[in-house]
Enzyme design. Structure first.
Site, short mmCIF file in Angstrom:
data_model
loop_
_atom_site.label_atom_id
_atom_site.label_comp_id
_atom_site.label_asym_id
_atom_site.label_seq_id
_atom_site.Cartn_x
_atom_site.Cartn_y
_atom_site.Cartn_z
N GLY A 31 38.64 46.84 41.57
CA GLY A 31 39.25 47.00 42.90
C GLY A 31 39.79 45.69 43.44
O GLY A 31 39.94 44.71 42.70
N HIS A 34 45.81 43.88 42.89
CA HIS A 34 46.98 43.03 43.12
C HIS A 34 48.03 43.37 42.06
O HIS A 34 47.79 44.26 41.21
CB HIS A 34 46.58 41.55 43.09
CG HIS A 34 45.77 41.17 41.89
ND1 HIS A 34 46.29 41.16 40.60
CD2 HIS A 34 44.46 40.83 41.75
CE1 HIS A 34 45.35 40.79 39.75
NE2 HIS A 34 44.22 40.60 40.42
N GLY A 36 48.82 42.01 39.39
CA GLY A 36 48.35 41.90 38.00
C GLY A 36 47.79 43.23 37.52
O GLY A 36 48.12 43.72 36.43
N HIS A 37 46.92 43.83 38.34
CA HIS A 37 46.37 45.14 37.98
C HIS A 37 47.50 46.17 37.85
O HIS A 37 47.51 46.98 36.92
CB HIS A 37 45.41 45.64 39.07
CG HIS A 37 44.19 44.79 39.27
ND1 HIS A 37 43.95 44.08 40.44
CD2 HIS A 37 43.12 44.53 38.46
CE1 HIS A 37 42.80 43.44 40.34
NE2 HIS A 37 42.28 43.69 39.16
N GLN A 61 27.41 43.11 35.88
CA GLN A 61 28.10 41.94 35.30
C GLN A 61 28.09 40.74 36.22
O GLN A 61 28.69 39.71 35.92
CB GLN A 61 29.52 42.30 34.88
CG GLN A 61 30.50 42.52 36.01
CD GLN A 61 31.82 43.07 35.49
OE1 GLN A 61 31.90 44.20 35.03
NE2 GLN A 61 32.87 42.26 35.55
N GLY A 149 43.82 42.62 30.74
CA GLY A 149 44.64 41.45 31.04
C GLY A 149 44.23 40.20 30.27
O GLY A 149 43.03 39.88 30.19
N LYS A 151 44.51 37.38 31.30
CA LYS A 151 43.88 36.51 32.29
C LYS A 151 42.40 36.28 31.97
O LYS A 151 41.86 35.20 32.14
CB LYS A 151 44.07 37.15 33.67
CG LYS A 151 43.01 36.90 34.69
CD LYS A 151 43.34 35.72 35.53
CE LYS A 151 42.38 35.42 36.63
NZ LYS A 151 41.09 36.05 36.62
N SER A 188 44.39 37.01 41.11
CA SER A 188 42.98 37.36 40.97
C SER A 188 42.49 37.91 42.31
O SER A 188 42.93 37.44 43.37
CB SER A 188 42.18 36.11 40.61
OG SER A 188 40.80 36.34 40.81
N SER A 189 41.59 38.86 42.23
CA SER A 189 41.00 39.40 43.47
C SER A 189 40.33 38.28 44.25
O SER A 189 40.29 38.30 45.48
CB SER A 189 39.97 40.48 43.12
OG SER A 189 40.56 41.46 42.30
P1 AMP Z 1 39.16 42.99 37.44
O1 AMP Z 1 39.38 44.00 38.52
O2 AMP Z 1 39.29 41.59 37.89
O3 AMP Z 1 37.93 43.28 36.63
O4 AMP Z 1 40.39 43.18 36.43
C1 AMP Z 1 40.71 44.44 35.88
C2 AMP Z 1 41.70 44.23 34.77
O5 AMP Z 1 42.88 43.60 35.27
C3 AMP Z 1 41.17 43.31 33.65
O6 AMP Z 1 41.62 43.79 32.40
C4 AMP Z 1 41.81 41.99 33.99
O7 AMP Z 1 41.96 41.13 32.88
C5 AMP Z 1 43.17 42.44 34.51
N1 AMP Z 1 43.77 41.41 35.34
C6 AMP Z 1 43.16 40.71 36.34
N2 AMP Z 1 44.01 39.78 36.83
C7 AMP Z 1 45.17 39.89 36.12
C8 AMP Z 1 46.42 39.21 36.15
N3 AMP Z 1 46.64 38.20 36.99
N4 AMP Z 1 47.37 39.59 35.28
C9 AMP Z 1 47.15 40.60 34.39
N5 AMP Z 1 45.99 41.28 34.32
C10 AMP Z 1 45.01 40.93 35.17
#
Ligand code: AMP
Length: 283
Positions: A31, A34, A36-37, A61, A149, A151, A188-189
């Site tokens: 959640g 942004h 990226g997601h 985690q 990602g 990232k 990033s969140s």
């Molecule tokens: P998270 O919500 O941070 O666990 O991220 C969920 C997914 O989105 C994971 O596969 C992350 O690697 C990907 N993700 C997070 N930030 C980015 C970004 N800036 N660009 C591309 N993918 C991202």
């Protein structure tokens, strides 16, 4: 977009979609979404998939419970973004739904070396939690494609290993490029928690990665690493690691290597906020 909270309901819906010929592309998230997601959701759609996103703030985690408690939550905005981004299905399970036998009852996986370095070394137990939740979500969603990602480079390697270890290797793991802000800061969140002055200088992490890449044929990594450490510190960051590794297996490298695909990775803290980023070194 259809929203499900219960496993049986989402499984039934996905089954119907799959039997009518649409394959599933899955984007797991925590959640606070942004661009990226959304780029991952967009890729799933571009590949012709039924785009299924999950939002689940996975407690197992977070080795630092303070980090969990402060993790940004913005469900209403997330739902709007997902609708605009063309997502078909959102899964928002409760902790009980994901861990019916309690958090400690979930199956764990051993990632060996990958769990001992970089993120594994600085966040003990983190990848065990990632493995637990991703295995559980994959078992529920049973996607054809999984979108993650770059990232989170080390996490990508852990997830690839998990997919092999659990016998789910028919799932295509698709690693998508890092979406960045105009100054290079990886989206990033956690960026939401940066103060205005912190945000202004946060692009320095990416500048360091670019400098590690651009000096690969002209300098020793130790020298570049020291310059980056000094630059980060001058801006108020505390670097946790500045590392160079073999991009195939994350074996750490003490210097640039010809004929080895390399990745540079940085984790650094500013105030309470810990940021990570990486770049693959092109030639
Ligand atoms: P998270 O919500 O941070 O666990 O991220 C969920 C997914 O989105 C994971 O596969 C992350 O690697 C990907 N993700 C997070 N930030 C980015 C970004 N800036 N660009 C591309 N993918 C991202």
């Amino acid at each position: 977009m259809v929203i499900f909270k219960k496993i049986n309901d989402i499984k039934h819906y996905i089954y119907l979609q799959n039997t009518s010929g649409t394959a599933t592309g899955f984007v797991p998230t925590m959640g606070a979404l942004h661009a990226g997601h959304l780029s991952l959701v967009g890729k799933a759609k571009a590949d012709g998939m039924l785009a299924v996103c999950s939002i689940f703030l996975n407690p197992t985690q977070f080795n630092d419970k303070n980090d969990l408690n402060k993790y940004p939550v913005s469900i209403e905005e997330d739902i709007e973004l997902l609708i605009k981004g063309g997502c078909d299905v959102l899964f928002m399970p409760s902790v009980n739904e994901i861990y019916p036998d309690g958090e400690s009852g979930a199956k764990t996986y051993d990632f060996g070396y990958l769990d001992t370095i970089l993120e594994g070394a600085t966040r003990p137990g983190h990848f065990r939690g990632v493995g637990q939740v991703v295995a559980r979500l994959l078992e529920i969603i049973q996607p054809h494609n999984l979108y993650i990602g770059q990232k989170d480079f080390q996490q990508c390697m852990v997830i690839k290993k998990l997919v092999e270890m659990t016998g789910m290797s028919k799932i295509n793991v698709i690693i998508c490029p890092t979406a960045r802000e105009a100054d290079g800061l990886a989206m990033s969140s956690r960026n939401r928690r940066l103060t205005e002055p912190q945000r202004t200088i946060a692009g320095v992490i990416y500048q360091c990665l670019v400098s590690i890449e651009s000096k690969q044929n002209a300098a020793d990594f130790e020298v570049v690493k020291k310059e980056c450490g000094d630059l980060l510190a001058a801006k108020g960051f505390i670097p946790e690691y500045i590392a160079l590794a073999d991009a195939r297996n994350l074996a750490l490298l003490s210097n640039y290597q010809k004929d080895v695909p390399m990745v540079a990775l940085i984790a650094a803290k500013i105030g309470e906020i810990r940021l990570i980023d990486n770049v693959l070194l092109g030639k």
